[in-house]
Design an enzyme around this catalytic site. Structure first.
Site, PDB file in Angstrom:
ATOM      1  N   ASP A  67      -0.805   3.358 -50.763  1.00  0.00           N
ATOM      2  CA  ASP A  67      -0.372   3.941 -49.493  1.00  0.00           C
ATOM      3  C   ASP A  67       1.148   4.039 -49.435  1.00  0.00           C
ATOM      4  OD1 ASP A  67       0.015   1.172 -49.339  1.00  0.00           O
ATOM      5  OD2 ASP A  67      -1.548   0.875 -47.846  1.00  0.00           O
ATOM      6  N   ASN A 135      -6.907  -7.664 -40.055  1.00  0.00           N
ATOM      7  CA  ASN A 135      -7.989  -6.922 -39.386  1.00  0.00           C
ATOM      8  C   ASN A 135      -8.986  -6.343 -40.396  1.00  0.00           C
ATOM      9  OD1 ASN A 135      -6.557  -4.859 -40.557  1.00  0.00           O
ATOM     10  ND2 ASN A 135      -6.194  -3.700 -38.685  1.00  0.00           N
ATOM     11  N   HIS A 137      -8.292  -4.499 -43.064  1.00  0.00           N
ATOM     12  CA  HIS A 137      -7.986  -3.209 -43.712  1.00  0.00           C
ATOM     13  C   HIS A 137      -7.744  -3.390 -45.209  1.00  0.00           C
ATOM     14  CE1 HIS A 137      -3.322  -3.389 -42.815  1.00  0.00           C
ATOM     15  NE2 HIS A 137      -3.602  -3.974 -43.963  1.00  0.00           N
ATOM     16  N   GLU A 142      -7.725   1.453 -41.635  1.00  0.00           N
ATOM     17  CA  GLU A 142      -7.852   0.565 -40.495  1.00  0.00           C
ATOM     18  C   GLU A 142      -9.311   0.526 -40.020  1.00  0.00           C
ATOM     19  OE1 GLU A 142      -5.429  -1.261 -40.186  1.00  0.00           O
ATOM     20  OE2 GLU A 142      -3.609  -0.360 -39.368  1.00  0.00           O
TER      21      GLU A 142
HETATM   22  P1  PGA Z   1       0.398  -8.702 -46.968  1.00  0.00           P
HETATM   23  O1  PGA Z   1      -0.357  -7.384 -46.495  1.00  0.00           O
HETATM   24  O2  PGA Z   1       0.203  -8.800 -48.438  1.00  0.00           O
HETATM   25  O3  PGA Z   1       1.841  -8.478 -46.618  1.00  0.00           O
HETATM   26  O4  PGA Z   1      -0.237  -9.837 -46.223  1.00  0.00           O
HETATM   27  C1  PGA Z   1      -1.620  -7.156 -47.020  1.00  0.00           C
HETATM   28  C2  PGA Z   1      -2.240  -5.941 -46.375  1.00  0.00           C
HETATM   29  O5  PGA Z   1      -1.918  -5.651 -45.191  1.00  0.00           O
HETATM   30  O6  PGA Z   1      -3.061  -5.279 -47.030  1.00  0.00           O
END
Ligand code: PGA
Length: 258
Positions: A67, A135, A137, A142
């Site tokens: 992304d 959450n 994702h 999302e």
């Molecule tokens: P993080 O994010 O590695 O900074 O915890 C992971 C994600 O949101 O997929």
């Protein structure tokens, strides 16, 4: 689904980096799906070290990032391109032309189709690295993202914006849109290695591994994939109900004839 409960984030990074390096040794033109965020940093450190200290070459590797934010120039310090340059690309011999990100400007629909076509032209993703949002994702898919979704622009939830606010100084504009590989795109990778650290992710890990498959917890879609490994620390594993079973299964797997 394999669940490996690791003693630390460092142990998880050791295991995931070893898997990637073994795959690279088997296939020098490996196609890697890459993730950003704090979670994969340890893996990238180990890949850079393997290049510097053991001469492991990434010269024929092709990469596709999950992304990228819409609204940040590529060289902006908070862009995922900058993140990847800092943590991985500047430390290995990967040719810039082998690096791919989802599009963030111009005709996004055409750019997303071209990104999907480039994955297909590379022969598909061999190993996909994933983190997981609190959450649930994966990428920026999302909750309520279609389980069949493809690469597309999307809007970030308040939860994701709040989770990522720590990377921004007060007053700095935080992008609220991004382009992401879809869940359907991710599920086509041959092998998926997910890491999760910290209690903030425990509910999402439980929903992904032991909950019903639901677009409300996007990572639960990984239950439909034949080769997924979750590498979790004890805090992220805290709500799993079958921790003993996952431990035994992992011991069995490493002990032929047991
Ligand atoms: P993080 O994010 O590695 O900074 O915890 C992971 C994600 O949101 O997929």
């Amino acid at each position: 689904m394999r669940v490996i409960e690791c003693a630390s984030a460092a142990e998880a990074a050791d295991l995931v980096a070893a898997e990637i390096l073994a795959a690279l040794a088997r296939k020098p033109d490996l196609v890697l799906g890459l993730a950003t965020g704090s979670t994969p940093v340890g893996v990238y450190e180990r890949l850079v070290r393997a290049h510097r200290e053991q001469g492991v070459s990434f010269a024929r590797v092709r990469t596709f990032n999950l992304d990228e934010y819409i609204g940040l120039p590529a060289d902006h310090p908070r862009s995922f391109r900058s993140f990847m340059h800092t943590h991985l690309f500047s430390g290995i011999d990967l040719p810039p032309e082998n690096v791919h990100f989802p599009p963030v400007d111009g005709d996004l629909a055409a750019g997303c189709a071209a990104f999907e076509a480039a994955i297909a032209a590379a022969g598909g993703i061999d190993v996909q690295l994933l983190g997981i949002g609190s959450n649930g994702h994966i990428g920026f898919n999302e909750p309520t993202s279609s389980l069949a979704s493809r690469t597309r622009p999307t809007t970030l939830t308040d939860k994701t914006l709040a989770d990522n606010a720590r990377h921004y100084v007060p007053g700095e504009v935080q992008p609220h849109r991004a382009t992401t590989m879809g869940i359907g795109t991710i599920l086509e990778a041959r092998r998926i290695l997910l890491q999760s650290f910290g209690s903030r992710k425990a509910r999402a890990v439980h929903a992904a591994v032991e909950g019903p498959v639901s677009s409300f917890w996007p990572a639960s879609a990984l239950q439909l994939h034949p080769d997924v490994t979750f590498h979790v620390d004890a805090d992220s594993a805290a709500l799993l109900t079958m921790r003993d079973y996952y431990r035994r299964a992992y011991v069995d797997e490493r002990t032929p004839g047991r």
